[in-house]
Design an enzyme around this catalytic site. Structure first.
Site, PDB file in Angstrom:
ATOM      1  N   LYS A  89       0.672  -1.296  -0.114  1.00 40.95           N
ATOM      2  CA  LYS A  89       0.237   0.367   0.069  1.00 40.95           C
ATOM      3  C   LYS A  89       0.827   1.458  -0.156  1.00 40.95           C
ATOM      4  CE  LYS A  89       0.215  -0.426   4.918  1.00 40.95           C
ATOM      5  NZ  LYS A  89      -0.451  -1.022   6.191  1.00 40.95           N
ATOM      6  N   TYR A 115      14.654  31.118   8.141  1.00 43.39           N
ATOM      7  CA  TYR A 115      13.560  31.026   8.754  1.00 43.39           C
ATOM      8  C   TYR A 115      13.731  31.441  10.521  1.00 43.39           C
ATOM      9  CZ  TYR A 115      11.048  30.697   3.931  1.00 43.39           C
ATOM     10  OH  TYR A 115      11.144  31.247   2.183  1.00 43.39           O
TER      11      TYR A 115
HETATM   12  C1  PLP Z   1      -0.700  -1.969   6.659  1.00 45.90           C
HETATM   13  C2  PLP Z   1      -1.145  -2.977   7.757  1.00 45.90           C
HETATM   14  C3  PLP Z   1      -0.191  -4.131   7.509  1.00 45.90           C
HETATM   15  C4  PLP Z   1       1.103  -4.298   7.281  1.00 45.90           C
HETATM   16  O1  PLP Z   1       2.084  -3.569   8.595  1.00 45.90           O
HETATM   17  P1  PLP Z   1       3.383  -3.325   9.057  1.00 45.90           P
HETATM   18  O2  PLP Z   1       4.365  -2.836   9.848  1.00 45.90           O
HETATM   19  O3  PLP Z   1       3.642  -2.254   7.471  1.00 45.90           O
HETATM   20  O4  PLP Z   1       4.111  -4.563   8.503  1.00 45.90           O
HETATM   21  C5  PLP Z   1      -0.630  -5.466   7.359  1.00 45.90           C
HETATM   22  N1  PLP Z   1      -2.048  -5.298   7.868  1.00 45.90           N
HETATM   23  C6  PLP Z   1      -3.321  -4.237   7.496  1.00 45.90           C
HETATM   24  C7  PLP Z   1      -4.532  -4.723   8.167  1.00 45.90           C
HETATM   25  C8  PLP Z   1      -2.199  -3.194   7.452  1.00 45.90           C
HETATM   26  O5  PLP Z   1      -3.338  -1.679   7.687  1.00 45.90           O
END
Ligand code: PLP
Length: 388
Positions: free
Chosen positions: A42, A262
């Site tokens: 993702k 800044y």
């Molecule tokens: C993002 C996510 C993962 C992966 O999690 P990590 O901590 O990056 O390994 C797995 N399951 C779900 C439901 C997630 O939202």
């Protein structure tokens, strides 16, 4: 393989080590074996480029890919072989059901309404449609509650129309091996999943893989550890995947007391030298690193001097002179690499490595470094098992 602006035009050079990525997948697959190991890609593979990353993971033996949005799944699909499975963690949005089914994407059904819409589509298409059902086992985020499950199961024909591909849940504290909630969620997940038709069970993200194997289920879902981040404190078993260098776009002498950047928040007691690099908060380098973080040049720490700007950062590079080193226009300094990890940057910025990684900007020149021997990497335990 490269992506983004050319090396000459970009302000930062992001290098993504595909060999380390594949090695991390295989390491996690061995830890999880005999469970199957999916990949969470993702947010554009946590910022590293899903279209580049996912095929490498597929070659390493991965068959299951989780994204957050349907759009991410549809964009990634052409980069994978037809048999690869794509799942949408955020669920089925009203109006997107037909696009999801037509794309061959498997939704994670997180609530009753989603489940019913998917079933209705299956009925109207006259074909059973696959789905993941997520159960909320104690995080109060996504997934069906126990009451929802009761209601779903009251509909005795539901699973004639919807074929259960996976039943899943998610751990709230997998990064804390001592948390009592992990065993509690595992027990609750098992009890609720037992009421559903038989299907592979999935509970563990990266952190869950490092908990005792009773948390693994049949399909583990690592994300961040694929990309080199350890889910727990202590030594990191993962190989770093991302390295980032920033270009020096100007250097200047500063007098004692001369104020920098800044808000004029930085000044030296003695004369010194400043370098300006072409990476800023618009490139995902957090403004919280103002007067806190650092870059490195040949191992020398160069503190961030003053506020992080949108497109640039000022570094105090005075320490270089005493080592006989100088920086000039076009040189690069290390932001992520052997001297500074994602964990270091996250700690300085008061956040977690996930946030640094997923915010890495789109303005970098990206190089995907592939070891030519990678085709001969040891196969995953699952592939080995399938061949024997
Ligand atoms: C993002 C996510 C993962 C992966 O999690 P990590 O901590 O990056 O390994 C797995 N399951 C779900 C439901 C997630 O939202």
């Amino acid at each position: 393989m490269t992506d983004g602006p050319s090396r000459d035009m970009a302000g930062g050079l992001l290098s993504i080590d595909m060999t380390a990525l594949a090695a991390n997948y295989l390491d996690l697959a061995r830890r999880a074996w005999p469970s199957r190991t999916a990949a969470v890609v993702k947010a554009d593979a946590y910022g590293l480029g899903a279209r580049q990353v996912a095929p490498v993971l597929e070659r390493a033996g991965c068959e299951d890919f989780f994204v957050a949005h349907l759009e991410e799944a549809l964009a990634l699909k052409p980069a994978l072989s037809p048999g690869a499975k794509l799942y949408v963690l955020n669920g089925l949005q009203p109006g997107a059901e037909a696009a999801c089914a037509a794309g061959g994407v498997i939704p994670v059904l997180n609530g009753l309404e989603q489940a019913r819409r998917w079933r209705d589509l299956a009925v109207s298409w006259g074909a059973a449609l696959p789905a993941v059902i997520q159960i909320d086992s104690g995080m109060a985020r996504l997934g069906l509650s126990e009451a929802d499950l009761d209601e779903l199961l009251a509909d005795t024909t539901f699973f004639d129309e919807v074929s259960l591909a996976v039943v899943m849940s998610h751990l709230a504290c997998s990064d804390e091996p001592g948390a009592a909630s992990n065993a509690g969620q595992r027990a609750r997940f098992t009890a609720l999943a037992d009421r559903l038709p038989a299907a592979p069970r999935s509970l563990a993200n990266s952190g869950g893989i490092f908990l005792d194997p009773s948390h693994h289920g049949d399909l583990v879902r690592p994300g961040v550890s694929l990309y080199g981040v350890s889910p727990h404190d202590g030594p990191n078993a993962m190989r770093a995947v991302a390295a980032l260098d920033a270009k020096v776009i100007q250097t200047r002498d500063v007098a004692a007391g001369e104020r920098v950047g800044y808000g004029l928040t930085y000044a030296r007691d003695t004369p010194g030298r400043i370098a300006i690099i072409a990476v800023g908060y618009a490139d995902g380098w957090p403004r919280h690193l103002s007067n806190r973080g650092a870059a490195y040049y040949q191992g020398v720490r160069l503190p961030i001097a003053g506020r992080v700007s949108m497109d640039s950062i000022t570094l105090d590079v005075s320490a270089l002179a005493e080592r006989g080193l100088t920086l000039a226009l076009g040189d690069t300094v290390e932001l992520l690499g052997p001297h500074q990890t994602l964990e270091d940057v996250a700690r300085d910025a008061g956040t977690i490595p996930y946030e640094i990684l997923t915010n890495l900007g789109r303005r970098y020149h990206r190089t995907y470094v592939e070891d030519p021997t990678m085709q001969q990497l040891p196969v995953s335990p699952r592939q080995a098992d399938a061949r024997s």
